[in-house]
Design a protein around this motif. Structure first.
Motif, PDB file in Angstrom:
ATOM      1  N   ALA A  56     131.796 137.895  60.638  1.00 35.78           N
ATOM      2  CA  ALA A  56     130.640 138.492  60.807  1.00 35.78           C
ATOM      3  C   ALA A  56     130.206 138.774  62.503  1.00 35.78           C
ATOM      4  CB  ALA A  56     129.540 137.948  60.099  1.00 35.78           C
ATOM      5  N   ALA A  57     130.227 138.014  63.031  1.00 40.91           N
ATOM      6  CA  ALA A  57     129.738 138.033  64.513  1.00 40.91           C
ATOM      7  C   ALA A  57     130.532 138.809  65.221  1.00 40.91           C
ATOM      8  CB  ALA A  57     129.680 136.480  65.071  1.00 40.91           C
ATOM      9  N   ALA A 121     141.872 136.304  62.584  1.00 41.12           N
ATOM     10  CA  ALA A 121     141.176 136.829  61.747  1.00 41.12           C
ATOM     11  C   ALA A 121     140.057 138.191  62.125  1.00 41.12           C
ATOM     12  CB  ALA A 121     140.319 135.952  61.006  1.00 41.12           C
ATOM     13  N   ALA A 122     139.581 137.743  63.233  1.00 41.42           N
ATOM     14  CA  ALA A 122     138.708 138.628  63.982  1.00 41.42           C
ATOM     15  C   ALA A 122     139.225 139.732  64.435  1.00 41.42           C
ATOM     16  CB  ALA A 122     137.695 137.986  65.103  1.00 41.42           C
ATOM     17  N   LEU A 123     140.470 139.888  64.868  1.00 44.72           N
ATOM     18  CA  LEU A 123     141.242 140.671  65.541  1.00 44.72           C
ATOM     19  C   LEU A 123     141.805 141.730  64.413  1.00 44.72           C
ATOM     20  CD1 LEU A 123     143.135 138.967  68.484  1.00 44.72           C
ATOM     21  CD2 LEU A 123     141.214 140.857  68.704  1.00 44.72           C
ATOM     22  N   SER A 134     134.254 143.694  54.111  1.00 43.78           N
ATOM     23  CA  SER A 134     135.436 143.410  53.789  1.00 43.78           C
ATOM     24  C   SER A 134     135.873 142.422  55.023  1.00 43.78           C
ATOM     25  CB  SER A 134     136.421 144.674  54.083  1.00 43.78           C
ATOM     26  OG  SER A 134     135.724 145.741  53.357  1.00 43.78           O
ATOM     27  N   ALA A 135     135.290 142.656  56.274  1.00 47.29           N
ATOM     28  CA  ALA A 135     135.847 141.894  57.253  1.00 47.29           C
ATOM     29  C   ALA A 135     135.407 140.299  56.952  1.00 47.29           C
ATOM     30  CB  ALA A 135     134.941 142.245  58.550  1.00 47.29           C
ATOM     31  N   VAL A 136     134.019 140.196  56.580  1.00 52.50           N
ATOM     32  CA  VAL A 136     133.654 138.822  56.305  1.00 52.50           C
ATOM     33  C   VAL A 136     134.278 138.198  55.056  1.00 52.50           C
ATOM     34  CG1 VAL A 136     131.670 137.447  55.374  1.00 52.50           C
ATOM     35  CG2 VAL A 136     131.196 139.247  56.828  1.00 52.50           C
TER      36      VAL A 136
END
Lengths: 194, 219
Positions: A56-57, A121-123, A134-136
């Protein structure tokens, strides 16, 4: 994006594109902290906690801070700083408000900053142009896949303690070969097309 | 000069970061599907290692102890971003095939380990040499694993076909499972070689003791 799409995304992230067995993200803690199922579960839970929040961040930082100013190329630097700060913050928060959880997860938290699963995961969420939800969900599901892999592997390593491999294979090599056999089992999921 | 060669030997053979210290497993497993990728990954990490060691050593007296890890990570990620942009500009196909593993050099434990264990305690020049030695050691290990995987799993070396058209490659070795298996066998071989040195010493000691015992008996 509908709810089924998110479920499919999560299923894919947990089994088909498992972070350890098909992508090799986060192999250091996977090989280092998998001697006992309890510690493996602790590590997995700490990673899940951090990866969901950092998903999320980092999404917010990228879309509200980097993108408007055309600074996308700084995402690696920005994300690693966000993750490091987040881990530090979670550590302080847990110590102050949930001491019981801190006692069980605390020792794993500092290790997570340099866990490549969190950064990747962030990239990947940015690279695949996921929406916020979806990202979270992707961060959470990938971390569940990591936890599944590390706990299953800890069980396998427990059995291995009673075996007697040749001297050259003792320790790290036999661990890698066991991981290879598990990866073969997980390769079975790669036939599933979503 | 002698110290330089000794440091190089230390990094590549005696204290190889991947094969002996067992650090940096993720890129070793992930980018060794072909020798070309392995060389690219190894050299990119070497460049980052040299410059991060150099700058951390330069700044070692100014960085407060409490925030040193964060400071190291910022320095390292700065150089990783530079390498990433340079690779995107000049070797685009390599940049694409390594993909996300270029930004992931930031969290490669070898680089942080050398910053913490060496560059933050030593002078500038030896630190840069240490970065070069460890980087070359990492590259060497990657090439070793990639050679096995590419030859067995694809029947090629650096893209050149070795066995002709009739060869059916063992695809397993290109797949993720093959990475774990190959690295396991390579590290086992390294341990075997290191054990042999120890065994030799032990055998020599034993035979000496036996000789002495025999002498005593004859006396």
């Amino acid at each position: 994006m509908s709810f089924t799409d998110i479920l499919l995304l999560m299923f894919g992230a947990i089994l088909v594109e498992n972070f350890i067995f098909s992508k090799f993200y986060g192999c250091c803690p996977f090989l280092g902290v998998s001697e006992k199922p309890d510690t493996a579960l602790g590590m997995g839970m700490a990673v899940t906690f951090v990866m969901t929040l950092s998903g999320a961040a980092t999404w917010a930082v990228y879309h509200f801070l980097l993108k408007p100013f055309g600074l996308e190329y700084l995402k690696t630097v920005a994300f690693i700083l966000v993750i490091a700060a987040l881990v530090q913050f979670i550590e302080m928060f847990l110590r102050k408000f949930i001491p019981a959880l801190y006692a069980s997860l605390g020792i794993y938290l500092p290790l997570i900053t340099t866990n490549c699963a969190v950064l990747s995961a962030a990239l990947l969420a940015i690279q695949n142009e996921y929406s916020f939800v979806s990202a979270v969900a992707f961060g959470f599901a990938s971390a569940l896949g990591f936890t599944l892999a590390i706990v299953v592997f800890a069980g396998v390593r427990g059995k291995m303690e009673f075996s007697k491999p040749p001297r050259a294979f003792r320790g790290f090599p036999i661990t890698l070969i066991a991981a290879g056999l598990l990866a073969m089992a997980f390769a079975g999921f790669s036939g599933i097309r979503l | 000069m002698k110290g330089f060669l000794k440091q190089l030997k230390e990094g590549i053979l005696d204290n190889n970061p991947t094969l002996v210290q067992l650090l940096g497993m993720c890129p070793t497993l992930a980018t060794t599907t072909s020798v070309k990728n392995a060389i690219g990954m190894g050299l990119a990490a070497t460049v980052v290692l040299i410059f991060s060691n150099l700058f951390i050593s330069l700044l070692r007296k100014f960085i407060p102890k409490q925030v040193r890890i964060a400071a190291f990570i910022v320095i390292i990620s700065g150089f990783v971003t530079m390498v990433e942009l340079l690779m995107k500009a000049f070797v685009y196909s390599l940049y694409q095939s390594l993909g996300i593993f270029i930004p992931l050099i930031v969290v490669n434990c070898i680089i942080l380990a050398r910053a913490e264990a060496y560059a933050s305690k030593n002078k500038v020049l030896p630190s840069a040499v240490d970065g070069l030695a460890m980087g070359l050691g990492f590259t060497f290990a990657l090439i070793l694993v990639a050679t096995v995987r590419e030859i067995v799993g694809n029947g090629t070396f650096m893209g050149l076909s070795l066995f002709g058209d009739g060869y059916a490659p063992a695809l397993l070795f290109i797949m993720p499972a093959g990475a774990f298996l190959t690295l396991g066998f390579v590290i086992a071989a390294v341990q075997k070689i290191r054990n042999m040195g120890q065994d030799k010493e032990r055998m020599e000691k034993l035979s000496k003791l036996e000789e002495e015992a025999e002498k005593e008996e004859t006396v």
